[in-house]
Scaffold this motif. Structure first.
Motif, PDB file in Angstrom:
ATOM      1  N   CYS A  69      36.524  36.157  36.770  1.00  0.00           N
ATOM      2  CA  CYS A  69      36.960  37.089  37.153  1.00  0.00           C
ATOM      3  C   CYS A  69      37.875  37.916  36.247  1.00  0.00           C
ATOM      4  CB  CYS A  69      37.878  37.214  38.377  1.00  0.00           C
ATOM      5  SG  CYS A  69      36.968  36.381  39.724  1.00  0.00           S
ATOM      6  N   GLY A  70      37.854  37.554  35.038  1.00  0.00           N
ATOM      7  CA  GLY A  70      38.501  38.151  33.995  1.00  0.00           C
ATOM      8  C   GLY A  70      40.147  38.013  34.233  1.00  0.00           C
ATOM      9  N   ARG A  71      40.521  37.116  35.159  1.00  0.00           N
ATOM     10  CA  ARG A  71      41.936  37.075  35.682  1.00  0.00           C
ATOM     11  C   ARG A  71      42.703  35.792  35.215  1.00  0.00           C
ATOM     12  NH1 ARG A  71      42.794  39.120  40.853  1.00  0.00           N
ATOM     13  NH2 ARG A  71      44.436  37.613  40.974  1.00  0.00           N
ATOM     14  N   GLN A  72      42.052  35.083  34.464  1.00  0.00           N
ATOM     15  CA  GLN A  72      42.865  33.482  34.481  1.00  0.00           C
ATOM     16  C   GLN A  72      44.097  33.733  33.344  1.00  0.00           C
ATOM     17  OE1 GLN A  72      41.818  31.177  36.288  1.00  0.00           O
ATOM     18  NE2 GLN A  72      40.558  32.862  36.717  1.00  0.00           N
ATOM     19  N   ASN A  80      38.204  42.157  38.130  1.00  0.00           N
ATOM     20  CA  ASN A  80      39.451  41.736  38.020  1.00  0.00           C
ATOM     21  C   ASN A  80      40.115  41.559  39.486  1.00  0.00           C
ATOM     22  OD1 ASN A  80      40.609  43.258  34.934  1.00  0.00           O
ATOM     23  ND2 ASN A  80      39.210  41.327  35.120  1.00  0.00           N
ATOM     24  N   LYS A  81      39.448  42.564  40.343  1.00  0.00           N
ATOM     25  CA  LYS A  81      40.062  42.671  41.888  1.00  0.00           C
ATOM     26  C   LYS A  81      41.166  43.380  41.777  1.00  0.00           C
ATOM     27  CE  LYS A  81      37.130  38.719  42.793  1.00  0.00           C
ATOM     28  NZ  LYS A  81      37.170  37.211  43.324  1.00  0.00           N
ATOM     29  N   GLU A 130      32.255  49.587  32.183  1.00  0.00           N
ATOM     30  CA  GLU A 130      33.494  49.029  32.637  1.00  0.00           C
ATOM     31  C   GLU A 130      34.077  50.191  33.636  1.00  0.00           C
ATOM     32  OE1 GLU A 130      35.078  45.812  29.203  1.00  0.00           O
ATOM     33  OE2 GLU A 130      35.801  47.746  29.313  1.00  0.00           O
ATOM     34  N   HIS A 131      34.422  49.749  34.745  1.00  0.00           N
ATOM     35  CA  HIS A 131      35.437  50.727  35.398  1.00  0.00           C
ATOM     36  C   HIS A 131      36.933  50.280  35.225  1.00  0.00           C
ATOM     37  CE1 HIS A 131      36.129  53.819  38.590  1.00  0.00           C
ATOM     38  NE2 HIS A 131      37.018  53.283  38.916  1.00  0.00           N
ATOM     39  N   LEU A 132      37.310  51.166  34.613  1.00  0.00           N
ATOM     40  CA  LEU A 132      38.891  50.833  34.110  1.00  0.00           C
ATOM     41  C   LEU A 132      39.943  51.457  34.966  1.00  0.00           C
ATOM     42  CD1 LEU A 132      38.463  51.535  30.290  1.00  0.00           C
ATOM     43  CD2 LEU A 132      38.965  49.388  31.298  1.00  0.00           C
ATOM     44  N   SER A 133      41.002  50.928  35.251  1.00  0.00           N
ATOM     45  CA  SER A 133      42.024  51.196  35.984  1.00  0.00           C
ATOM     46  C   SER A 133      43.352  51.108  35.276  1.00  0.00           C
ATOM     47  CB  SER A 133      42.137  50.920  37.531  1.00  0.00           C
ATOM     48  OG  SER A 133      40.824  51.077  38.169  1.00  0.00           O
ATOM     49  N   VAL A 134      44.323  51.676  35.562  1.00  0.00           N
ATOM     50  CA  VAL A 134      45.752  51.592  35.363  1.00  0.00           C
ATOM     51  C   VAL A 134      46.406  51.493  36.631  1.00  0.00           C
ATOM     52  CG1 VAL A 134      47.941  52.274  34.054  1.00  0.00           C
ATOM     53  CG2 VAL A 134      45.823  52.789  33.169  1.00  0.00           C
TER      54      VAL A 134
END
Lengths: 214, 124
Positions: A146-149, A176-177, A203-207
């Motif tokens: 999940c790109g979260r580790q 990354n949820k 990629e749908h990026l968010s800040v």
């Protein structure tokens, strides 16, 4: 229009080959910080920390956003080349410090309740867990499942680090949820919102921005 | 690395947790450089509560840097104090050397002004 993007042309030198070059995720974070300039100036941050500073582009820009107010801006990275690249990029008017460390491990509890602005553009790409930290270069983007580790190791510390008026800015992609991240920190007393979004290729990026809830 | 940062570094080797020993780190072979910088009193005053004054005094004494024992009641208006503080924490840079933990003796190296605080697998 807007504040000048920091010069990172020195990244083309071979000594900085493993350092992450500013890309769409970096620029989205710069835009989010610039958009929050009135809030940040009103906050009068004293200590700012950028985790995983890479090129130092964001740290340098943050100082510009906060000008003419002065803040101590600490940039950390596990890649020694990144700490040196950051030093070169932030070689201008301001109080910049670099430290080679993982997250903020070197500071123990000295930064507890003390970080006024915390910024992290994490290694967020979904990869097999084995690829995390395999090379200096991969440490910049390999985020495991999940790109979260990598982020998940830091998240529980964020509520401890932030000062009473502190704020935390984080880059995520949908995989990354982000809603789960927001929920996780909400349970720990931080209110989070998506303050900016952008599609960059696949990629749908968010800040995400977090502050303490009352 | 300025002394302002050193004031925040702690030893984090596994099982090294005696607060009196793991902080502040003791300098060894420190190469110092004084770099003049514009004084910003407003920033200095905001920074005071974030400093560990006891640790800063220990370090200043170690390096032969002048620093008053006590923080004045009214630091904003104490020019001599602010100047001493500014010089100590913002103008004093450690370029090379190492920092040793008084608890476990682990040595952290400083190279080109950047401290390396990473630990080996068995030390974490």
């Amino acid at each position: 229009m807007g504040l000048a993007t920091p010069d990172t042309s020195h990244l083309s030198r071979p000594e900085y080959a493993t350092v992450y070059e500013p890309a769409e995720d970096t620029y989205l974070l710069l835009d989010a910080l610039e958009a929050d300039r009135p809030l940040l100036l009103a906050q009068r941050p004293t200590i700012c920390v950028e985790i995983g500073s890479g090129s130092g582009c964001v740290s340098s820009f943050l100082n510009t956003v906060l000008s003419p107010s002065t803040s101590l801006i600490i940039s950390t990275d596990i890649n020694p080349a990144a700490t040196r690249a950051t030093r070169e990029t932030t070689n201008n008017h301001g109080v910049f410090e670099q430290c080679q460390t993982r997250f903020v491990q070197s500071f123990g509890d000295r930064l507890n309740n003390s970080v006024d602005v915390l910024v992290f553009n994490p290694p967020y790409v979904v990869t097999p867990n084995e690829e995390i930290d395999v090379t200096e270069e991969a440490s910049a983007w390999a985020g495991g499942s999940c790109g979260r580790q990598v982020l998940d190791v830091l998240l529980p510390q964020v509520p401890e680090l932030l000062s009473p008026n502190g704020r935390f800015y984080l880059i995520t992609i949908e995989e990354n949820k982000p809603n789960e991240i927001i929920e996780f920190l909400e349970l720990r007393g931080l209110r989070g919102t998506r303050v900016m979004e952008r599609q960059a290729g696949r990629e749908h990026l968010s800040v995400l921005r977090f502050t303490r809830s009352e | 690395m300025r002394l302002i940062t050193h004031n925040m570094l702690k030893c984090h080797v596994r099982n090294c947790d005696n607060p009196d020993k793991q902080f502040p780190l003791r300098f060894k072979g420190a190469e110092l450089e004084q770099v003049e910088a514009e004084r910003n009193d407003e920033f200095l005053v905001r920074m005071i509560p974030r400093l560990d004054w006891r640790a800063l005094l220990v370090t200043a004494k170690e390096l032969g840097i002048e620093l008053p024992e006590n923080i004045p009641e009214d630091p904003e208006n104490d020019d001599a104090f602010l100047q001493a503080l500014h010089t100590a924490i913002l103008e004093t840079h450690v370029k090379e050397g190492s920092m040793v933990c008084n608890g476990c003796n682990h040595e952290y190296k400083i190279t080109k002004g950047i401290p390396n605080m990473l630990l080996a697998e068995h030390e974490i």
